[in-house]
Motif scaffolding. Structure first.
Motif, PDB file in Angstrom:
ATOM      1  N   UNK A 144       0.817  -1.226   0.000  1.00 62.79           N
ATOM      2  CA  UNK A 144       0.000   0.000   0.000  1.00 62.79           C
ATOM      3  C   UNK A 144       0.849   1.273   0.000  1.00 62.79           C
ATOM      4  N   UNK A 145       2.177   1.102   0.054  1.00 63.73           N
ATOM      5  CA  UNK A 145       3.086   2.246   0.114  1.00 63.73           C
ATOM      6  C   UNK A 145       3.500   2.494   1.559  1.00 63.73           C
ATOM      7  N   UNK A 146       4.769   2.803   1.754  1.00 66.60           N
ATOM      8  CA  UNK A 146       5.284   2.981   3.125  1.00 66.60           C
ATOM      9  C   UNK A 146       4.572   4.103   3.873  1.00 66.60           C
ATOM     10  N   UNK A 147       4.327   5.224   3.180  1.00 66.29           N
ATOM     11  CA  UNK A 147       3.731   6.343   3.925  1.00 66.29           C
ATOM     12  C   UNK A 147       2.276   6.026   4.282  1.00 66.29           C
ATOM     13  N   UNK A 148       1.579   5.267   3.405  1.00 69.91           N
ATOM     14  CA  UNK A 148       0.208   4.847   3.736  1.00 69.91           C
ATOM     15  C   UNK A 148       0.235   3.848   4.899  1.00 69.91           C
ATOM     16  N   UNK A 149       1.201   2.928   4.886  1.00 71.76           N
ATOM     17  CA  UNK A 149       1.342   1.966   5.991  1.00 71.76           C
ATOM     18  C   UNK A 149       1.551   2.712   7.316  1.00 71.76           C
ATOM     19  N   UNK A 150       2.345   3.776   7.265  1.00 72.35           N
ATOM     20  CA  UNK A 150       2.583   4.547   8.494  1.00 72.35           C
ATOM     21  C   UNK A 150       1.303   5.232   8.978  1.00 72.35           C
ATOM     22  N   UNK A 151       0.500   5.735   8.031  1.00 66.92           N
ATOM     23  CA  UNK A 151      -0.794   6.335   8.410  1.00 66.92           C
ATOM     24  C   UNK A 151      -1.713   5.287   9.014  1.00 66.92           C
ATOM     25  N   UNK A 152      -1.706   4.097   8.404  1.00 64.02           N
ATOM     26  CA  UNK A 152      -2.546   3.004   8.910  1.00 64.02           C
ATOM     27  C   UNK A 152      -2.162   2.664  10.349  1.00 64.02           C
ATOM     28  N   UNK A 153      -0.859   2.593  10.618  1.00 64.81           N
ATOM     29  CA  UNK A 153      -0.416   2.242  11.977  1.00 64.81           C
ATOM     30  C   UNK A 153      -0.916   3.254  12.999  1.00 64.81           C
ATOM     31  N   UNK A 154      -0.884   4.530  12.650  1.00 64.74           N
ATOM     32  CA  UNK A 154      -1.378   5.561  13.572  1.00 64.74           C
ATOM     33  C   UNK A 154      -2.896   5.503  13.712  1.00 64.74           C
ATOM     34  N   UNK A 155      -3.592   5.328  12.587  1.00 62.73           N
ATOM     35  CA  UNK A 155      -5.061   5.235  12.657  1.00 62.73           C
ATOM     36  C   UNK A 155      -5.502   4.005  13.454  1.00 62.73           C
ATOM     37  N   UNK A 156      -4.779   2.920  13.247  1.00 61.82           N
ATOM     38  CA  UNK A 156      -5.068   1.672  13.971  1.00 61.82           C
ATOM     39  C   UNK A 156      -4.922   1.900  15.472  1.00 61.82           C
ATOM     40  N   UNK A 157      -3.838   2.528  15.856  1.00 63.66           N
ATOM     41  CA  UNK A 157      -3.580   2.783  17.277  1.00 63.66           C
ATOM     42  C   UNK A 157      -4.659   3.688  17.867  1.00 63.66           C
ATOM     43  N   UNK A 158      -4.953   4.765  17.157  1.00 59.26           N
ATOM     44  CA  UNK A 158      -5.913   5.722  17.712  1.00 59.26           C
ATOM     45  C   UNK A 158      -7.343   5.184  17.717  1.00 59.26           C
ATOM     46  N   UNK A 159      -7.649   4.309  16.775  1.00 55.88           N
ATOM     47  CA  UNK A 159      -8.996   3.742  16.712  1.00 55.88           C
ATOM     48  C   UNK A 159      -9.205   2.621  17.731  1.00 55.88           C
ATOM     49  N   UNK A 160      -8.170   1.825  17.942  1.00 60.68           N
ATOM     50  CA  UNK A 160      -8.351   0.579  18.695  1.00 60.68           C
ATOM     51  C   UNK A 160      -7.674   0.520  20.050  1.00 60.68           C
ATOM     52  N   UNK A 161      -7.052   1.624  20.487  1.00 62.42           N
ATOM     53  CA  UNK A 161      -6.358   1.538  21.778  1.00 62.42           C
ATOM     54  C   UNK A 161      -7.367   1.234  22.888  1.00 62.42           C
ATOM     55  N   UNK A 162      -6.952   0.382  23.804  1.00 59.80           N
ATOM     56  CA  UNK A 162      -7.758  -0.089  24.937  1.00 59.80           C
ATOM     57  C   UNK A 162      -9.025  -0.836  24.487  1.00 59.80           C
ATOM     58  N   UNK A 163      -8.949  -1.517  23.320  1.00 57.14           N
ATOM     59  CA  UNK A 163     -10.144  -2.236  22.843  1.00 57.14           C
ATOM     60  C   UNK A 163      -9.858  -3.647  22.314  1.00 57.14           C
ATOM     61  N   UNK A 164      -8.673  -4.175  22.518  1.00 52.78           N
ATOM     62  CA  UNK A 164      -8.367  -5.546  22.088  1.00 52.78           C
ATOM     63  C   UNK A 164      -8.656  -5.821  20.608  1.00 52.78           C
ATOM     64  N   UNK A 165      -7.999  -5.135  19.682  1.00 62.31           N
ATOM     65  CA  UNK A 165      -8.267  -5.400  18.260  1.00 62.31           C
ATOM     66  C   UNK A 165      -7.792  -6.788  17.828  1.00 62.31           C
ATOM     67  N   UNK A 166      -8.470  -7.335  16.810  1.00 60.70           N
ATOM     68  CA  UNK A 166      -8.023  -8.591  16.193  1.00 60.70           C
ATOM     69  C   UNK A 166      -7.485  -8.285  14.795  1.00 60.70           C
ATOM     70  N   UNK A 167      -7.089  -9.328  14.083  1.00 62.11           N
ATOM     71  CA  UNK A 167      -6.444  -9.120  12.776  1.00 62.11           C
ATOM     72  C   UNK A 167      -7.375  -8.409  11.802  1.00 62.11           C
TER      73      UNK A 167
END
Ligand SMILES: [Zn+2]
Length: 623
Positions: free
Chosen positions: A461-484
């Motif tokens: 998906x591109x490195x910079x998009x992957x980096x955005x995904x990692x931040x969005x993932x963290x901010x969306x799912x922190x303290x909520x036990x995300x799965x794959x």
């Protein structure tokens, strides 16, 4: 057309149980016995009526013939060839058959004497490391219950993670030391017997009061509430720590701990506790604090904000192990220091079910460790006041070497995965972490293949998009036990690209990627290049065509499953071809200049594709 919609503030619906512990415990440093009580307030936020609850009693694993002992000795019967070519036993070198040999004063145990609810005694059924509690009265949906627990434990001789008198002489490494409630989630009770693998827990607030000999210094999760409290007449000192929004509590104690601390920004203090030894060791541990402060901005910018008021690097245990707001470390090596701290993001704040998705914890953490270590070595290492000239020289050499190895940053993780893929021992990464056939397959899948997931994800998906995904993932799912799937959904929403196929192949199968250059034919204006898919797993392709005049072009072959393309990366002119169907065994495309002008063709010039056979990826055209 790429549709990008950032969902930074998206709220997701998933209930979590909540627990508040008030623990009071006294450790006798002569007998190694802990006696304590827990007052628990447990909120059942599920829609289910609970007729039972469960607790972990981890230290019961450190007894002859416990599941951890039997499993280790069974693994010791397997011999494997490691990456260096040595034949080694598959058991953990720290555990081996040591548990079988523990004497009654060396074993560990946790005994729950009683659990009271509303003054009523609850029925307890012991299953070694899991305690089943049959409730006199069911806990209704959306209700709260209070429990009072009385327990006693013997600190085991240190074998794995927890225990007394580790190899470095730290007296007490107190992890998994109290009866800890099992997490109940949308998949039910997670009652995994303890065999030394991964953890999962209930978030809540901890108020822990510890009493022990005044000559010991205590390092722990949470913030110390009474730093100036004096010892009592019997020479016993009381330590009170509080930590909120955490799912575990660790502490360690020693009579020769040194303590370094720094408030690195308002509201965040970093601590280092280590066993007094010599000037060289003082300097190495001082460097831990120095490096941690330097790297925090990079870590937060790349992976999200660190939310707690404290973090402690504590010498103890037998390697590196992550806990709430703290880690137990064997030594001051920075790779492990960064790794364990990065677990705060993936293990503690996101809190993935590590038993089911160990790669989302260990793999993502290993990926982050490599990124942080690389950034540290490039930017800061040479300026540390705590390392000598020869160590600085080593870092310089490592940095130079890294430049010649692609992919530079994740090289070690890729090599670990490729070794696994070729070993014949690989099992799907979806395997429960306790149930892999070999330790080797578990650790290579969880750590190396999990980290390679994010490296390959950057390619797709591109490195910079992957980096955005990692931040969005963290901010969306922190303290909520995300799965794959939760991760993939964030990635799809962030990138506008379909990605479920990637998860299915990489997590649920052991299929590998191998593309090769097949054939080149001259056409009237260019060269027709044919690419063959040899591996069973498909991928979009970056193919670099270099001409004799020094120019080059990047041919991008989209994959039909993605219904979209990554954005162009870098400055090389990119030519986007029609998509390749995933079922297609070969694909042909035409270059813009004639065959006679071609110098070389290379599949995946960025080396982010973990291609199991790179020997067929590049073709140099003879003059
Ligand atoms: Zn780890």
């Amino acid at each position: 057309m790429l549709v990008v919609c950032f969902q930074t503030n998206a709220q997701v619906e998933r209930w979590q149980q909540h627990i508040d512990y008030t623990i009071k415990a006294a450790l006798d440093v002569n007998t190694n016995i802990v006696k304590g009580s827990e007052d628990i307030v447990y909120n059942n936020n599920s829609n289910d009526t609970l007729t039972k609850v469960y607790f972990h009693l981890y230290w019961n694993a450190f007894q002859p013939n416990a599941a951890m002992d039997i499993r280790s000795r069974e693994l010791g019967k397997n011999s494997l060839t490691n990456r260096r070519g040595d034949v080694v036993k598959d058991w953990d070198a720290r555990v081996t058959d040591r548990i079988e040999k523990l004497t009654p004063t060396e074993i560990g145990y946790q005994k729950v004497n009683s659990i009271l609810i509303g003054g009523k005694v609850q029925k307890l059924v012991k299953h070694e490391t899991i305690l089943e509690v049959i409730l006199t009265q069911a806990i209704l949906p959306k209700s709260t219950v209070k429990m009072n627990i009385d327990f006693e434990a013997q600190v085991p001789k240190q074998i794995r993670r927890s225990g007394r008198d580790n190899a470095e002489g730290v007296r007490f490494s107190m992890s998994q030391w109290y009866p800890k409630m099992v997490e109940y989630d949308y998949q039910g009770w997670n009652t995994n017997p303890y065999i030394a693998r991964e953890f999962y827990g209930v978030w809540g607030n901890y108020d822990v009061t510890l009493q022990l000999d005044q000559h010991y210094r205590v390092a722990a999760t949470g913030v110390l509430q009474n730093p100036t409290a004096p010892a009592n007449a019997q020479g016993i000192k009381t330590w009170n720590f509080k930590g909120n929004n955490i799912h575990d509590f660790v502490w360690a104690a020693d009579d020769h701990y040194k303590h370094l601390a720094k408030e690195v920004r308002k509201g965040l203090t970093l601590n280092v506790y280590y066993k007094e030894k010599d000037a060289k060791s003082d300097s190495a541990w001082a460097n831990v604090l120095w490096a941690a402060e330097k790297m925090l901005p990079f870590m937060e910018q790349k992976f999200g904000a660190y939310p707690y008021p404290q973090y402690s690097f504590i010498q103890g245990g037998d390697g590196g192990m992550e806990y709430a707001m703290a880690t137990l470390l064997k030594g001051p090596g920075l790779g492990t220091v960064f790794h364990e701290w990065m677990h705060s993001w993936y293990q503690h704040i996101l809190g993935t079910n590590e038993s089911l998705f160990p790669w989302m914890d260990e793999g993502f953490t290993s990926y982050a460790e490599a990124e942080v270590s690389h950034a540290y070595n490039l930017t800061f290492a040479g300026n540390s006041p705590f390392i000598n000239e020869s160590e600085k020289g080593q870092i310089k050499i490592a940095n130079e070497k890294a430049k010649s190895q692609l992919p530079v940053v994740q090289y070690g993780n890729y090599m670990g995965y490729l070794g696994l893929a070729k070993s014949g021992l690989e099992e799907p990464m979806s395997t429960h972490s306790d149930h892999y056939n070999t330790n080797y397959a578990y650790s290579s899948a969880a750590y190396s293949k999990g980290a390679t997931f994010l490296g390959l994800f950057g390619y797709i998906i591109g490195d910079s998009m992957r980096n955005k995904v990692l931040l969005n993932y963290y901010n969306t799912w922190k303290f909520k036990h995300p799965n794959a799937n939760d991760f993939i959904r964030v990635a799809e929403k962030t990138s506008g690209i379909q990605l479920a196929w990637f998860k299915e192949y990489w997590m649920n199968s052991t299929k590998t990627i191998d593309y090769g250059l097949n054939d080149i034919q001259a056409t009237s204006t260019g060269a027709m290049i044919s690419v063959q898919r040899i591996g069973k797993m498909p991928a979009p392709l970056d193919i670099l065509v270099t001409y004799k005049d020094g120019t080059s072009e990047l041919h991008y072959i989209p994959l039909d499953l993605m219904l979209g393309n990554k954005e162009a990366e870098g400055s090389i002119n990119r030519i986007v071809h029609p998509e390749c169907k995933w079922v297609q065994p070969t694909y042909t495309f035409e270059t813009s200049k004639p065959l006679s002008t071609l110098k070389s063709i290379e599949i995946d010039p960025s080396y982010r594709l973990p291609d199991v056979n790179r020997s067929n990826n590049k073709l140099e055209i003879p003059n």
